[in-house]
Design an enzyme around this catalytic site. Structure first.
Site, PDB file in Angstrom:
ATOM      1  N   CYS A  26       0.841  -1.202   0.000  1.00  0.00           N
ATOM      2  CA  CYS A  26       0.000   0.000   0.000  1.00  0.00           C
ATOM      3  C   CYS A  26       0.880   1.257   0.000  1.00  0.00           C
ATOM      4  O   CYS A  26       1.636   1.477  -0.932  1.00  0.00           O
ATOM      5  CB  CYS A  26      -0.990  -0.038   1.161  1.00  0.00           C
ATOM      6  SG  CYS A  26      -2.349   1.160   0.957  1.00  0.00           S
ATOM      7  N   HIS A  50      -3.763  -4.821  -0.364  1.00  0.00           N
ATOM      8  CA  HIS A  50      -3.317  -5.388   0.907  1.00  0.00           C
ATOM      9  C   HIS A  50      -3.379  -6.915   0.849  1.00  0.00           C
ATOM     10  O   HIS A  50      -4.472  -7.486   0.969  1.00  0.00           O
ATOM     11  CB  HIS A  50      -4.206  -4.888   2.055  1.00  0.00           C
ATOM     12  CG  HIS A  50      -3.991  -3.469   2.430  1.00  0.00           C
ATOM     13  ND1 HIS A  50      -3.080  -3.081   3.404  1.00  0.00           N
ATOM     14  CD2 HIS A  50      -4.548  -2.331   1.965  1.00  0.00           C
ATOM     15  CE1 HIS A  50      -3.100  -1.771   3.520  1.00  0.00           C
ATOM     16  NE2 HIS A  50      -3.983  -1.290   2.664  1.00  0.00           N
ATOM     17  N   GLU A  68      -2.606  -8.954   3.120  1.00  0.00           N
ATOM     18  CA  GLU A  68      -3.050  -9.442   4.428  1.00  0.00           C
ATOM     19  C   GLU A  68      -4.551  -9.279   4.622  1.00  0.00           C
ATOM     20  O   GLU A  68      -5.109  -9.841   5.585  1.00  0.00           O
ATOM     21  CB  GLU A  68      -2.287  -8.733   5.549  1.00  0.00           C
ATOM     22  CG  GLU A  68      -2.704  -7.309   5.850  1.00  0.00           C
ATOM     23  CD  GLU A  68      -2.146  -6.257   4.914  1.00  0.00           C
ATOM     24  OE1 GLU A  68      -2.321  -5.059   5.205  1.00  0.00           O
ATOM     25  OE2 GLU A  68      -1.547  -6.619   3.862  1.00  0.00           O
TER      26      GLU A  68
END
Length: 203
Positions: free
Chosen positions: A79, A183, A185
């Site tokens: 990001c 992202h 994650e």
């Protein structure tokens, strides 16, 4: 061991939890010696470019980050962490980046042709190139974005794009340095597979 750089920008919990879920040994650190000892380095980040770059500068880690990247150690910016890898950002002024990937960071709104919402938030599919980072995913898989600025003029390093009226640079790769605007994650199984591929990279 994966070193996650802690420079006071962003919540590291979901990232470290995801890395540990795939079996990675994780060190959240702001120490140069930990970066030197790591097998891979992750540069996360959320928020404004100038503030993040100042905080990163204040850690005294920039020279170490550059040396490790140029020495061939796998590095992943996520990001805002990806945006910091570029030459320059035009977010509220003009701000110098790390210069590891040629290109610039600019407002999505500046280039949109349609009246779409900014920030660009939510799930979007990836058009990917053949790259080690994507060895475990497929073209068209979905990932999660949250951003108002994006990388442009970086076609030579771009390995994935998503469509949001304009092509949004989803991921970049130059040398041992990678970046994802999305992202991993927060991107479910697809994100975990991307992190697994990164974890397996060797310098």
């Amino acid at each position: 061991m994966i070193a996650v750089i802690d420079y006071g920008v962003g919540n590291l919990f979901s990232l470290t939890a995801s890395l540990r879920y795939i079996g990675a040994e994780v060190c959240v650190t702001s120490r140069a010696e930990d970066l030197a000892a790591a097998d891979q380095i992750v540069l996360p980040g959320v928020g404004a470019f100038a503030d993040a770059k100042k905080k990163l500068d204040d850690t005294g880690l920039v020279d170490t980050i550059l040396a490790q990247a140029r020495g061939g150690k796998p590095m992943l910016g996520i990001c805002l962490g990806m945006q910091l890898l570029f030459d320059v950002s035009y977010e509220y002024g003009e701000h110098e980046g790390l210069g590891l990937i040629p290109g610039e960071v600019a407002s999505i709104r500046e280039d949109l042709h349609e009246d779409l919402k900014v920030p660009h938030i939510g799930w979007n599919s990836l058009r990917i190139k053949d790259d080690p980072l994507f060895r475990y995913i497929h073209d068209g898989d979905y990932v999660y974005y949250v951003h108002s600025y994006y990388a442009r003029n970086c076609e030579a390093s771009t390995i994935a794009v998503s469509s949001y009226d304009i092509p949004i640079t989803g991921a970049v790769h130059r040398g041992s340095v990678y970046g994802t605007q999305f992202h991993p994650e927060k991107s479910g199984e697809t994100g975990l597979r991307i992190l697994q591929a990164f974890k397996e990279m060797k310098g």
